[in-house]
Design an enzyme around this catalytic site. Structure first.
Site, mmCIF file in Angstrom:
data_model
loop_
_atom_site.group_PDB
_atom_site.id
_atom_site.type_symbol
_atom_site.label_atom_id
_atom_site.label_comp_id
_atom_site.label_asym_id
_atom_site.label_seq_id
_atom_site.Cartn_x
_atom_site.Cartn_y
_atom_site.Cartn_z
ATOM 1 N N ARG A 1 42.620 48.139 42.364
ATOM 2 C CA ARG A 1 42.417 49.399 43.067
ATOM 3 C C ARG A 1 43.101 49.267 44.426
ATOM 4 O O ARG A 1 43.216 48.165 44.962
ATOM 5 C CB ARG A 1 40.932 49.688 43.264
ATOM 6 C CG ARG A 1 40.128 49.805 41.967
ATOM 7 C CD ARG A 1 38.658 50.020 42.274
ATOM 8 N NE ARG A 1 37.858 50.201 41.058
ATOM 9 C CZ ARG A 1 37.243 49.231 40.407
ATOM 10 N NH1 ARG A 1 37.345 47.982 40.870
ATOM 11 N NH2 ARG A 1 36.548 49.469 39.320
ATOM 12 N N LYS B 1 33.992 47.227 42.900
ATOM 13 C CA LYS B 1 32.884 48.162 43.061
ATOM 14 C C LYS B 1 31.561 47.477 42.773
ATOM 15 O O LYS B 1 31.449 46.665 41.858
ATOM 16 C CB LYS B 1 33.062 49.356 42.116
ATOM 17 C CG LYS B 1 34.147 50.330 42.538
ATOM 18 C CD LYS B 1 34.160 51.548 41.633
ATOM 19 C CE LYS B 1 35.163 52.571 42.090
ATOM 20 N NZ LYS B 1 35.174 53.775 41.211
ATOM 21 N N HIS C 1 46.839 55.129 42.267
ATOM 22 C CA HIS C 1 45.856 54.783 41.238
ATOM 23 C C HIS C 1 46.465 54.872 39.840
ATOM 24 O O HIS C 1 46.011 54.180 38.916
ATOM 25 C CB HIS C 1 44.637 55.698 41.336
ATOM 26 C CG HIS C 1 43.421 55.143 40.661
ATOM 27 N ND1 HIS C 1 42.783 53.994 41.090
ATOM 28 C CD2 HIS C 1 42.733 55.556 39.569
ATOM 29 C CE1 HIS C 1 41.746 53.735 40.308
ATOM 30 N NE2 HIS C 1 41.711 54.659 39.369
ATOM 31 N N ARG D 1 47.487 51.553 38.492
ATOM 32 C CA ARG D 1 46.395 50.791 37.860
ATOM 33 C C ARG D 1 46.191 51.270 36.424
ATOM 34 O O ARG D 1 46.014 50.461 35.508
ATOM 35 C CB ARG D 1 45.122 50.956 38.683
ATOM 36 C CG ARG D 1 43.863 50.348 38.085
ATOM 37 C CD ARG D 1 42.747 50.451 39.120
ATOM 38 N NE ARG D 1 41.413 50.488 38.530
ATOM 39 C CZ ARG D 1 40.671 49.407 38.270
ATOM 40 N NH1 ARG D 1 41.160 48.211 38.517
ATOM 41 N NH2 ARG D 1 39.454 49.533 37.774
ATOM 42 N N HIS E 1 35.682 46.995 35.011
ATOM 43 C CA HIS E 1 34.841 48.093 34.547
ATOM 44 C C HIS E 1 33.473 47.563 34.134
ATOM 45 O O HIS E 1 33.384 46.570 33.409
ATOM 46 C CB HIS E 1 35.476 48.800 33.340
ATOM 47 C CG HIS E 1 36.642 49.657 33.708
ATOM 48 N ND1 HIS E 1 37.585 50.065 32.785
ATOM 49 C CD2 HIS E 1 37.027 50.193 34.898
ATOM 50 C CE1 HIS E 1 38.498 50.805 33.396
ATOM 51 N NE2 HIS E 1 38.178 50.902 34.671
ATOM 52 N N TYR F 1 41.523 54.355 27.687
ATOM 53 C CA TYR F 1 42.933 54.014 27.548
ATOM 54 C C TYR F 1 43.377 54.009 26.093
ATOM 55 O O TYR F 1 44.556 54.193 25.802
ATOM 56 C CB TYR F 1 43.215 52.663 28.214
ATOM 57 C CG TYR F 1 43.018 52.724 29.708
ATOM 58 C CD1 TYR F 1 43.931 53.379 30.523
ATOM 59 C CD2 TYR F 1 41.883 52.167 30.303
ATOM 60 C CE1 TYR F 1 43.738 53.466 31.886
ATOM 61 C CE2 TYR F 1 41.686 52.245 31.669
ATOM 62 C CZ TYR F 1 42.612 52.895 32.453
ATOM 63 O OH TYR F 1 42.410 52.994 33.799
#
Length: 306
Positions: A161, A184, A252, A255, A278, A287
């Site tokens: 990110r 995150k 982004h 990524r 994730h 994806y």
């Protein structure tokens, strides 16, 4: 929070504290959760005409849940936002039911509104390579050009990110073979570093007029302060204009491109989930939908009977 009973206010705070201490959730996530649950509790107070204690929350009906959702839709809240708010309320109820020992079926059985999930919009492989080659042309100073190349190479080559790339410190360079990234929710993951990314960072450091300091940001702004995301966003905007790429070609998107191109090359979905950081595999599975959609486009465009 004045419309909420003290018992509910205390329970909400305990849930937030649990999310922070036990689950390691990010502050931004907790702030959003708090706002969504406060909104729900305030609705229940207005709906029933008085502040509701924990006992009343245990007795919430499916009809009341639907009334709350209908009220939000009437206020113009979209399906995606409503689904997020419902998810927050359900998470609060799961925790509360476990602590208080009641059955939260009426709340948990409510289905979220249907909405079309936005698929990631990656760049084609040749477009991603063109971005890496062209972004250097957007800066007047050679060291700034090298800096921007290093950042976008980390985004595309390592799937970082932009906040993670800009969060690197001087002590992180020269980059190791495997980089430990805190993403995150303060979740750590290990990311392999390609030689191209390592070389790009070293080239930037060799040209950067500001000294490398262990505790200072690795990437510097023109005046020596921390590099801001909008500087990279601006460089990407100029690059996509020069290359004729769509507005979706953002930092982004690099990524997204990292993940999509790995998947297309036969990468394992679980491994890609780990590389991206994730929390849920369902996020990474988006994806696969991108890959399928692209395959169908090629089929429709090239099949002789299409």
């Amino acid at each position: 929070m004045s419309l909420i009973s003290p018992a509910c206010r205390d329970a909400l705070q305990a849930w937030i504290d649990h999310g922070r201490a036990i689950q390691g959730q990010a502050e931004a996530t907790l702030t959003a959760y708090r706002a969504d649950v406060v909104e729900f509790l305030s609705f229940m107070t207005a709906h029933r005409g008085e502040p509701q204690g924990l006992g009343a929350l245990e007795a919430v009906t499916t009809a009341e849940m639907r009334a709350w959702m209908a009220g939000l839709r009437g206020d113009g809240v979209g399906a995606r936002s409503l689904a997020r708010k419902l998810s927050a309320v359900k998470a609060f109820y799961r925790w509360l039911a476990s602590r208080e020992g009641f059955e939260p079926t009426a709340v948990l059985s409510v289905r979220p509104p249907k909405f079309q999930r936005k698929l990631p919009r990656p760049l084609a492989e040749d477009a991603a390579r063109d971005v890496l080659d062209t972004v250097a042309l957007q800066a007047r100073d050679g060291w700034v050009a090298a800096r921007d190349v290093a950042v976008v190479t980390l985004l595309y080559g390592c799937g970082l990110r932009i906040s993670e790339a800009l969060g690197l410190k001087g002590r992180d360079a020269p980059l190791p073979d495997v980089l430990r990234i805190v993403g995150k929710g303060d979740k750590e993951r290990l990311v392999p570093v390609l030689p191209a990314a390592r070389d790009a960072v070293q080239n930037y450091l060799a040209l950067c007029p500001h000294p490398k300091e262990a505790d200072a940001p690795l990437f510097r702004g023109v005046r020596g302060g921390p590099l801001r995301a909008n500087a990279i966003q601006s460089a990407m905007a100029k690059t996509r204009l020069q290359l004729g790429l769509p507005s979706s070609a953002t930092p982004h998107a690099l990524r997204h491109s990292f993940a999509t191109h790995l998947l297309a090359a036969g990468g394992d979905l679980r491994a890609i989930q780990e590389l991206l950081g994730h929390a849920s595999l369902s996020t990474t599975q988006a994806y696969t939908a991108v890959d399928t959609a692209r395959l169908m486009e090629v089929y429709a465009r090239t099949h002789p009977k299409a």
